[in-house]
Scaffold this motif. Structure first.
Motif, mmCIF file in Angstrom:
data_model
loop_
_atom_site.group_PDB
_atom_site.id
_atom_site.type_symbol
_atom_site.label_atom_id
_atom_site.label_comp_id
_atom_site.label_asym_id
_atom_site.label_seq_id
_atom_site.Cartn_x
_atom_site.Cartn_y
_atom_site.Cartn_z
ATOM 1 N N GLU A 4 0.807 -1.215 0.000
ATOM 2 C CA GLU A 4 0.000 0.000 0.000
ATOM 3 C C GLU A 4 0.839 1.263 0.000
ATOM 4 O O GLU A 4 0.361 2.333 -0.349
ATOM 5 C CB GLU A 4 -0.940 0.033 1.211
ATOM 6 N N GLY A 5 2.089 1.185 0.465
ATOM 7 C CA GLY A 5 2.929 2.372 0.544
ATOM 8 C C GLY A 5 4.056 2.185 1.541
ATOM 9 O O GLY A 5 4.744 1.170 1.526
ATOM 10 N N VAL A 6 4.200 3.159 2.443
ATOM 11 C CA VAL A 6 5.298 3.156 3.413
ATOM 12 C C VAL A 6 4.737 3.457 4.796
ATOM 13 O O VAL A 6 3.900 4.346 4.950
ATOM 14 C CB VAL A 6 6.359 4.220 3.039
ATOM 15 N N GLU A 7 5.203 2.721 5.790
ATOM 16 C CA GLU A 7 4.864 2.985 7.189
ATOM 17 C C GLU A 7 6.127 3.457 7.901
ATOM 18 O O GLU A 7 7.202 2.894 7.705
ATOM 19 C CB GLU A 7 4.343 1.725 7.879
ATOM 20 N N VAL A 8 5.996 4.493 8.719
ATOM 21 C CA VAL A 8 7.127 5.060 9.451
ATOM 22 C C VAL A 8 6.790 5.040 10.929
ATOM 23 O O VAL A 8 5.662 5.330 11.321
ATOM 24 C CB VAL A 8 7.393 6.511 8.982
ATOM 25 N N ARG A 9 7.805 4.710 11.762
ATOM 26 C CA ARG A 9 7.594 4.735 13.205
ATOM 27 C C ARG A 9 8.873 5.182 13.901
ATOM 28 O O ARG A 9 9.955 5.180 13.320
ATOM 29 C CB ARG A 9 7.166 3.368 13.730
ATOM 30 N N ASP A 10 8.740 5.532 15.163
ATOM 31 C CA ASP A 10 9.871 5.916 16.000
ATOM 32 C C ASP A 10 10.564 4.635 16.456
ATOM 33 O O ASP A 10 9.971 3.824 17.167
ATOM 34 C CB ASP A 10 9.362 6.714 17.196
ATOM 35 N N SER B 34 3.051 7.578 -3.714
ATOM 36 C CA SER B 34 3.236 8.912 -4.309
ATOM 37 C C SER B 34 3.555 9.955 -3.237
ATOM 38 O O SER B 34 4.353 10.869 -3.491
ATOM 39 C CB SER B 34 2.024 9.321 -5.142
ATOM 40 N N GLU B 35 2.963 9.844 -2.057
ATOM 41 C CA GLU B 35 3.304 10.759 -0.967
ATOM 42 C C GLU B 35 4.762 10.578 -0.545
ATOM 43 O O GLU B 35 5.483 11.554 -0.308
ATOM 44 C CB GLU B 35 2.394 10.529 0.242
ATOM 45 N N TRP B 36 5.203 9.339 -0.457
ATOM 46 C CA TRP B 36 6.584 9.055 -0.070
ATOM 47 C C TRP B 36 7.553 9.590 -1.128
ATOM 48 O O TRP B 36 8.578 10.196 -0.797
ATOM 49 C CB TRP B 36 6.781 7.556 0.142
ATOM 50 N N ASP B 37 7.222 9.400 -2.399
ATOM 51 C CA ASP B 37 8.061 9.919 -3.478
ATOM 52 C C ASP B 37 8.158 11.447 -3.412
ATOM 53 O O ASP B 37 9.235 12.020 -3.627
ATOM 54 C CB ASP B 37 7.532 9.497 -4.844
ATOM 55 N N ALA B 38 7.046 12.114 -3.110
ATOM 56 C CA ALA B 38 7.057 13.573 -2.979
ATOM 57 C C ALA B 38 7.936 14.000 -1.810
ATOM 58 O O ALA B 38 8.694 14.972 -1.905
ATOM 59 C CB ALA B 38 5.632 14.094 -2.805
ATOM 60 N N LEU C 267 10.548 12.325 -0.543
ATOM 61 C CA LEU C 267 11.941 12.102 -0.924
ATOM 62 C C LEU C 267 12.424 13.172 -1.906
ATOM 63 O O LEU C 267 13.576 13.615 -1.839
ATOM 64 C CB LEU C 267 12.125 10.708 -1.526
ATOM 65 N N GLY C 268 11.543 13.600 -2.807
ATOM 66 C CA GLY C 268 11.897 14.680 -3.725
ATOM 67 C C GLY C 268 12.176 15.975 -2.981
ATOM 68 O O GLY C 268 13.122 16.697 -3.304
ATOM 69 N N GLY C 269 11.367 16.257 -1.960
ATOM 70 C CA GLY C 269 11.596 17.447 -1.139
ATOM 71 C C GLY C 269 12.904 17.376 -0.374
ATOM 72 O O GLY C 269 13.626 18.372 -0.260
ATOM 73 N N VAL C 270 13.239 16.206 0.126
ATOM 74 C CA VAL C 270 14.524 16.027 0.811
ATOM 75 C C VAL C 270 15.666 16.300 -0.160
ATOM 76 O O VAL C 270 16.619 17.020 0.158
ATOM 77 C CB VAL C 270 14.638 14.604 1.412
ATOM 78 N N ALA C 271 15.574 15.735 -1.363
ATOM 79 C CA ALA C 271 16.636 15.911 -2.352
ATOM 80 C C ALA C 271 16.808 17.379 -2.741
ATOM 81 O O ALA C 271 17.924 17.816 -3.036
ATOM 82 C CB ALA C 271 16.336 15.068 -3.594
ATOM 83 N N LEU C 272 15.719 18.159 -2.720
ATOM 84 C CA LEU C 272 15.772 19.578 -3.081
ATOM 85 C C LEU C 272 16.137 20.467 -1.896
ATOM 86 O O LEU C 272 16.225 21.691 -2.041
ATOM 87 C CB LEU C 272 14.440 20.016 -3.676
#
Length: 45
Positions: free
Chosen positions: A8-14, A28-32, A34-39
């Motif tokens: 379904e996508g990516v799960e993130v946790r502490d 698509s949210e995760w890709d966006a 990562l794109g923001g991080v790269a920029l």
């Protein structure tokens, strides 16, 4: 932080609180993100 890729996508946790809540993102949210991080959008400057 830990990230897990699912169908379904990516799960993130502490990683210091593995039993705590998880945030879920679509691919698509995760890709966006990562794109923001790269920029450099999250430098805090």
């Amino acid at each position: 932080m830990e990230a897990r890729f699912t169908q379904e996508g990516v799960e993130v946790r502490d990683s210091k609180n593995p039993g705590g809540p998880k945030l879920g993102f679509t691919n698509s949210e995760w890709d966006a993100f990562l794109g923001g991080v790269a920029l450099g959008e999250f430098t805090g400057a």
